[in-house]
Design a protein around this motif. Structure first.
Motif, PDB file in Angstrom:
ATOM      1  N   UNK A  93       0.861  -1.342  -0.002  1.00  0.00           N
ATOM      2  CA  UNK A  93      -0.197   0.202   0.031  1.00  0.00           C
ATOM      3  C   UNK A  93       0.830   1.330   0.106  1.00  0.00           C
ATOM      4  N   UNK A  94       0.286   2.573  -0.541  1.00  0.00           N
ATOM      5  CA  UNK A  94       0.965   3.788  -0.512  1.00  0.00           C
ATOM      6  C   UNK A  94       0.887   4.309   0.840  1.00  0.00           C
ATOM      7  N   UNK A  95       1.801   3.944   1.963  1.00  0.00           N
ATOM      8  CA  UNK A  95       1.708   4.418   2.840  1.00  0.00           C
ATOM      9  C   UNK A  95       2.526   5.695   3.344  1.00  0.00           C
ATOM     10  N   UNK A  96       3.827   5.911   2.687  1.00  0.00           N
ATOM     11  CA  UNK A  96       4.540   6.921   2.525  1.00  0.00           C
ATOM     12  C   UNK A  96       3.889   8.231   3.224  1.00  0.00           C
ATOM     13  N   UNK A  97       4.686   8.986   3.931  1.00  0.00           N
ATOM     14  CA  UNK A  97       3.907  10.229   4.347  1.00  0.00           C
ATOM     15  C   UNK A  97       5.404  11.183   4.498  1.00  0.00           C
ATOM     16  N   UNK A  98       5.068  12.401   5.024  1.00  0.00           N
ATOM     17  CA  UNK A  98       6.070  13.544   5.326  1.00  0.00           C
ATOM     18  C   UNK A  98       6.421  13.423   6.744  1.00  0.00           C
ATOM     19  N   UNK A  99       6.704  12.181   7.168  1.00  0.00           N
ATOM     20  CA  UNK A  99       7.090  11.996   8.533  1.00  0.00           C
ATOM     21  C   UNK A  99       8.299  13.005   8.988  1.00  0.00           C
ATOM     22  N   UNK A 100       9.181  12.836   8.115  1.00  0.00           N
ATOM     23  CA  UNK A 100      10.509  13.456   8.302  1.00  0.00           C
ATOM     24  C   UNK A 100      10.383  15.252   8.322  1.00  0.00           C
ATOM     25  N   UNK A 101       9.427  15.359   7.809  1.00  0.00           N
ATOM     26  CA  UNK A 101       9.150  17.116   7.693  1.00  0.00           C
ATOM     27  C   UNK A 101       8.503  17.275   8.953  1.00  0.00           C
ATOM     28  N   UNK A 102       7.520  16.631   9.236  1.00  0.00           N
ATOM     29  CA  UNK A 102       6.910  16.928  10.425  1.00  0.00           C
ATOM     30  C   UNK A 102       7.606  16.984  11.720  1.00  0.00           C
ATOM     31  N   UNK A 103       8.461  15.707  11.578  1.00  0.00           N
ATOM     32  CA  UNK A 103       9.615  15.481  12.878  1.00  0.00           C
ATOM     33  C   UNK A 103      10.432  16.968  12.777  1.00  0.00           C
ATOM     34  N   UNK A 104      11.037  17.400  11.802  1.00  0.00           N
ATOM     35  CA  UNK A 104      11.859  18.617  11.947  1.00  0.00           C
ATOM     36  C   UNK A 104      11.147  19.710  12.225  1.00  0.00           C
ATOM     37  N   UNK A 105       9.736  19.961  12.152  1.00  0.00           N
ATOM     38  CA  UNK A 105       8.725  21.011  12.359  1.00  0.00           C
ATOM     39  C   UNK A 105       8.482  20.937  14.026  1.00  0.00           C
ATOM     40  N   UNK A 106       8.375  19.950  14.406  1.00  0.00           N
ATOM     41  CA  UNK A 106       8.318  19.457  15.893  1.00  0.00           C
ATOM     42  C   UNK A 106       9.455  19.938  16.771  1.00  0.00           C
ATOM     43  N   UNK A 107      10.655  19.580  16.112  1.00  0.00           N
ATOM     44  CA  UNK A 107      11.911  19.971  16.726  1.00  0.00           C
ATOM     45  C   UNK A 107      12.046  21.557  16.756  1.00  0.00           C
ATOM     46  N   UNK A 108      11.639  22.138  15.575  1.00  0.00           N
ATOM     47  CA  UNK A 108      11.672  23.543  15.372  1.00  0.00           C
ATOM     48  C   UNK A 108      10.894  24.430  16.434  1.00  0.00           C
ATOM     49  N   UNK A 109       9.523  23.763  16.606  1.00  0.00           N
ATOM     50  CA  UNK A 109       8.787  24.299  17.505  1.00  0.00           C
ATOM     51  C   UNK A 109       9.254  23.933  19.154  1.00  0.00           C
ATOM     52  N   UNK A 110      10.122  23.018  19.537  1.00  0.00           N
ATOM     53  CA  UNK A 110      10.658  22.781  20.845  1.00  0.00           C
ATOM     54  C   UNK A 110      11.627  23.675  20.841  1.00  0.00           C
ATOM     55  N   UNK A 111      12.325  24.013  19.958  1.00  0.00           N
ATOM     56  CA  UNK A 111      13.501  25.056  20.197  1.00  0.00           C
ATOM     57  C   UNK A 111      13.063  26.248  20.290  1.00  0.00           C
ATOM     58  N   UNK A 112      11.834  26.862  19.558  1.00  0.00           N
ATOM     59  CA  UNK A 112      11.361  27.945  19.976  1.00  0.00           C
ATOM     60  C   UNK A 112      10.638  28.247  21.194  1.00  0.00           C
ATOM     61  N   UNK A 113       9.904  27.052  21.470  1.00  0.00           N
ATOM     62  CA  UNK A 113       9.350  27.082  22.607  1.00  0.00           C
ATOM     63  C   UNK A 113      10.345  27.144  23.932  1.00  0.00           C
TER      64      UNK A 113
END
Length: 113
Positions: free
Chosen positions: A81-101
């Motif tokens: 099945x086509x289950x690929x997602x933008x998991x890496x991008x979301x992980x970087x966005x979360x890391x950025x939010x933690x750093x900004x917080x």
């Protein structure tokens, strides 16, 4: 097998294997079942045609299995099945939010600015 006229009182066992030696099917015809279809010790033509039809069906199933086995992509034979997602991008966005917080917490709460 098609030219055989009698089993001489023995059971008839047929085993079908692939070219690599894997057992595909085995059939056992008891002597009493075969004797029901004999007239004066010779098999009836209808039985021969039934066996030929069954043999043709088994051969076609073997050919289909061989064709399918070359195309298998998963255990069940289907496509993944086509289950690929933008998991890496979301992980970087979360890391950025933690750093900004952390930066906002340090700037306004700890230093009191």
């Amino acid at each position: 097998l098609m030219k055989m006229e009698t089993t001489n009182g023995a059971d008839l066992m047929i085993e079908i294997y692939t070219a690599s030696g894997e057992l595909l099917a085995d059939l056992v015809f008891p002597e009493n079942l075969l004797s029901e279809y004999e007239v004066d010790g010779k098999p009836v033509d209808a039985v021969i045609s039934e066996v030929k039809d069954d043999a043709i069906q088994v051969a076609s199933m073997v050919q289909k299995k061989a064709a399918v086995s070359n195309k298998v992509k998963t255990v069940m034979g289907g496509k993944l099945p086509k289950t690929a997602s933008n998991f890496g991008l979301k992980m970087l966005l979360g890391l950025f939010m933690v750093i900004v917080g952390a930066w906002v917490y340090r700037k306004f709460i700890v230093k009191g600015a």
